[in-house]
Design a protein around this motif. Structure first.
Motif, PDB file in Angstrom:
ATOM      1  N   SER A 109       0.838  -1.211   0.000  1.00 12.48           N
ATOM      2  CA  SER A 109       0.000   0.000   0.000  1.00 12.48           C
ATOM      3  C   SER A 109       0.871   1.259   0.000  1.00 12.48           C
ATOM      4  CB  SER A 109      -0.932  -0.019   1.212  1.00 12.48           C
ATOM      5  OG  SER A 109      -1.692  -1.212   1.211  1.00 12.48           O
TER       6      SER A 109
ATOM      7  N   THR B 216      -4.562  -4.340   4.838  1.00 13.64           N
ATOM      8  CA  THR B 216      -5.427  -4.420   3.652  1.00 13.64           C
ATOM      9  C   THR B 216      -6.150  -5.759   3.676  1.00 13.64           C
ATOM     10  OG1 THR B 216      -3.785  -3.080   2.493  1.00 13.64           O
ATOM     11  CG2 THR B 216      -5.444  -4.168   1.129  1.00 13.64           C
TER      12      THR B 216
ATOM     13  N   ASP C  79      -4.568  -3.048  -5.207  1.00 15.80           N
ATOM     14  CA  ASP C  79      -3.857  -3.374  -3.961  1.00 15.80           C
ATOM     15  C   ASP C  79      -4.447  -4.677  -3.414  1.00 15.80           C
ATOM     16  OD1 ASP C  79      -2.173  -3.160  -1.815  1.00 15.80           O
ATOM     17  OD2 ASP C  79      -3.405  -1.695  -0.731  1.00 15.80           O
TER      18      ASP C  79
HETATM   19 MG   LIG Z   1      -1.776  -2.916   2.532  1.00 18.43          MG
END
Ligand SMILES: [Mg+2]
Ligand SMILES: Nc1nc2c(ncn2[C@@H]2O[C@H](COP(=O)(O)OP(=O)(O)OP(=O)(O)O)[C@@H](O)[C@H]2O)c(=O)[nH]1
Length: 318
Positions: free
Chosen positions: A138, A160, A180
């Motif tokens: 990220s 995430t 992502d």
């Molecule tokens: Mg991440």
């Protein structure tokens, strides 16, 4: 007529009015010829004004005073930077950046997919980012698009937790979708959760029509691990043959954490074991950003079909 009441008399120190300039047939302004060394002839010849081309002089500011010419009681003062414009060979950094056609001028979050849901239908070339939890996926996206808070990052692994889709547009109009992915190898997740996420990521990597590049991030201090090698093999073998091939790009992250020579030998080992080029990267210093972005642009925009969906495209597996 002489001496009208109130009329000003000519004063010898008052500047005489200069003759009004006139123009040549082409409309250029004319002025009296300048005579150097010789007295002007009676009745000036009118010539066009030459363009102003004065030699530029730089003032030397760092001349050492001659011995004996300084008052020794005077305290030395801090040297001020030379005033005046910078030389033309060094344009201001901001100006150079503003004109970079590859610079991302717009970036935004578009959509997310968790197990049980799917991403919106693909519309343009996609670049996905994969790697172990906490490796810096990220952060790398934020660095690439030069936005600090576009993607959520965190010091603890497992930040995430879904597939996040971002849109980015460069100054030259090129558009990209950045994906992502949740990290793998995070032991604190339940087995069921890991299986569900594994299926979600596998489904995406196998079948996404417009996936052009997969960036696999590896912590430079840990090197390639089994999970990373498995992922490379999976993408090479399991990619649906009807889909476009995916370019695998390996990035060694957090190179700011170790010395330059240590990071070089680590990336050389990675390149040797995978037979691929490895890019050194740091989200802290920005090292590798320009190289990676140039490569990803080339991969995604290099072929005409990279930015469009093939006519025989099938619907996305959900
Ligand atoms: Mg991440
Ligand atoms: N020193 C250094 N720290 C970094 C770098 N990249 C990321 N980090 C830090 O590493 C931690 C994890 O970064 P993230 O970008 O959230 O990592 P991630 O791979 O997205 O993690 P998950 O979402 O959990 O899979 C954060 O504390 C970042 O500040 C880097 O290049 N250098």
């Amino acid at each position: 007529m002489r001496g009208l009441p109130g009329a000003r008399r000519h004063h010898p120190f008052r500047a005489r009015r200069r003759p009004q300039p006139s123009r040549d047939p082409a409309g250029r302004q004319l002025r009296p010829a300048v005579h150097l060394g010789r007295p002007a002839r009676h009745g000036h010849l009118l010539v066009p004004l030459p363009p102003l081309a004065l030699p530029v002089r730089r003032v030397q500011t760092d001349v050492q005073p001659r011995i004996g010419s300084v008052n020794e009681k005077t305290k030395p003062t801090k040297k001020k930077p030379a005033a005046g414009p910078k030389p033309a060979s060094a344009p201001p950094e901001g100006k150079k950046k503003a004109l970079d056609p590859k610079q991302i001028v717009h970036a935004q979050f578009l959509a997310a997919a968790a197990p049980g849901s799917s991403l919106p239908a693909p519309t343009m070339a996609e670049i996905a980012f994969a790697g172990r939890s906490n490796v810096g996926k990220s952060s790398l996206i934020n660095t690439l698009v030069e936005r600090k808070g576009l993607v959520r990052t965190g010091a603890t692994p497992g930040v995430t937790r879904q597939i996040n889709l971002f849109e980015a547009r460069a100054r030259d109009g090129a558009m990209f979708h950045l994906i992502d992915l949740p990290g793998y190898g995070y032991a604190k997740r339940s087995k069921a959760e890991r299986t569900a996420w594994g299926d979600l990521i596998e489904g995406y990597l196998k079948g996404r029509i417009t996936l052009a590049a997969l960036v696999i991030l590896v912590d430079v201090r840990r090197g390639l691990e089994e999970d990373d090698l498995e992922l490379i093999q999976f993408v090479e073998e399991a990619r649906d043959v009807q889909r476009r091939p995916v370019e695998i790009v390996i990035v060694a992250t957090k190179v700011d954490k170790i010395g330059r020579s240590a990071s070089r030998s680590a990336t050389a080992a990675m390149a040797k074991s995978t037979g691929r080029k490895v890019i050194n990267f740091s989200s802290v210093t920005g090292e590798g950003r320009a190289e990676l972005w140039a490569l990803l642009r080339k991969v995604t925009l290099g072929t005409p079909e990279a930015t469009s969906i093939p006519k025989n495209a099938e619907p996305e597996p959900s």
